[in-house]
Design a protein around this motif. Structure first.
Motif, PDB file in Angstrom:
ATOM      1  N   LYS A  44       1.550  15.448   0.822  1.00 16.60           N
ATOM      2  CA  LYS A  44       2.243  15.423  -0.411  1.00 16.60           C
ATOM      3  C   LYS A  44       2.465  14.082  -0.769  1.00 16.60           C
ATOM      4  O   LYS A  44       2.461  13.629  -1.821  1.00 16.60           O
ATOM      5  N   TYR A  45       2.680  13.086   0.193  1.00 18.22           N
ATOM      6  CA  TYR A  45       3.146  11.818  -0.145  1.00 18.22           C
ATOM      7  C   TYR A  45       2.327  10.741  -0.015  1.00 18.22           C
ATOM      8  O   TYR A  45       2.302   9.616  -0.439  1.00 18.22           O
ATOM      9  N   ALA A  46       1.140  10.788   1.078  1.00 14.39           N
ATOM     10  CA  ALA A  46       0.484   9.776   1.464  1.00 14.39           C
ATOM     11  C   ALA A  46      -0.833   9.748   0.213  1.00 14.39           C
ATOM     12  O   ALA A  46      -0.976  10.228  -0.203  1.00 14.39           O
ATOM     13  N   ASN A  47      -0.744   8.357  -0.082  1.00 13.77           N
ATOM     14  CA  ASN A  47      -1.464   7.579  -1.373  1.00 13.77           C
ATOM     15  C   ASN A  47      -0.921   8.159  -2.578  1.00 13.77           C
ATOM     16  O   ASN A  47      -1.856   8.424  -3.565  1.00 13.77           O
ATOM     17  N   LYS A  48       0.227   8.563  -2.707  1.00 19.75           N
ATOM     18  CA  LYS A  48       0.984   9.030  -3.834  1.00 19.75           C
ATOM     19  C   LYS A  48       1.996   8.076  -4.404  1.00 19.75           C
ATOM     20  O   LYS A  48       2.687   7.621  -3.510  1.00 19.75           O
TER      21      LYS A  48
END
Length: 244
Positions: free
Chosen positions: A36-40
């Protein structure tokens, strides 16, 4: 820990799908958080890089008619967020009449392809960690001009041919962080639905192949942009100052 990274505390409801129930619960939760959060881009904060640690987690809850498990988790996330005024180095990705675009790591075939941070690479060999850094022409040294023939920026230090230096492609460049810009970009619903279909039918490898065959347009707006400057001693190509 590099200065350009921070740790931020987040509390979120993590959804664990039924196919992950036979996995270790901690590993399943870590996977979903990173997905959900990595590279976002996290609006007004920075670019999510990776889960750092889990602080607390509650028991999973089930909903009638829904096979997923819902777990309230508080965790720390590594976020790429350089401070304003911070001086960092990157590599020249491209140039045009408006200025210079910088990536934090060089292309794979560059002689400069090295990094001292485990947070800037992944196990698939991806090199470009963050490439939406721009040095506008008005934030370059006085005396800089764009060479249409060479397609690079040139710094004419004292007005003579002998003192010209070039901002060559792929070279390491040192610059100062001047500004962060966030854009609220609405997701493409059709594109998201197509990715979900590919994930269900063919798995993550199919999505990666699709993205490789259809790279994003460089003219598309990025949700997070950094503006830098090269206007003081020590800024610009690192090689210039090392030769002195």
């Amino acid at each position: 820990f590099l200065k350009m990274f921070i740790l931020t505390k987040i509390s979120d409801l993590v959804i664990i799908p039924p196919e992950a129930f036979n996995q270790d619960p901690i590993l399943a939760i870590k996977h979903e958080i990173n997905k959900k959060y990595a590279n976002k881009v996290i609006n007004r904060l920075g670019l999510g890089v990776s889960l750092y640690d889990i602080i607390t987690m509650e028991d999973g809850q089930l909903k009638p008619g829904d096979g997923n498990s819902y777990v309230q988790v508080t965790f720390q996330l590594i976020v790429f967020k350089p401070m304003l005024g911070e001086i960092i180095t990157g590599f020249i990705k491209s140039s045009n009449m408006q200025g210079i675009r910088v990536t934090l790591l060089p292309p794979a075939n560059s002689k400069n392809n090295t990094s001292n941070s485990k947070y800037l690479t992944n196990n698939k060999g991806a090199i470009e960690f963050f490439e939406d850094i721009y040095i506008p022409k008005e934030m370059l040294f006085e005396g800089c001009y764009y060479s249409v023939e060479e397609k690079v920026w040139v710094w004419n230090i004292d007005g003579t041919e002998e003192t010209k230096v070039f901002f060559d492609l792929n070279e390491k460049i040192r610059f100062r962080i001047e500004k962060e810009i966030f854009f609220d970009i609405k997701p493409n619903v059709k594109e998201m639905e197509e990715k979900e279909r590919l994930l269900e039918e063919k798995g993550e490898e199919a999505i990666e192949a699709e993205e490789a065959n259809n790279p994003s347009n460089e003219d598309d707006p990025a949700p997070y942009i950094i503006l830098g400057s090269c206007q003081s001693d020590g800024m610009g190509l690192v090689a210039w100052w090392e030769e002195e």
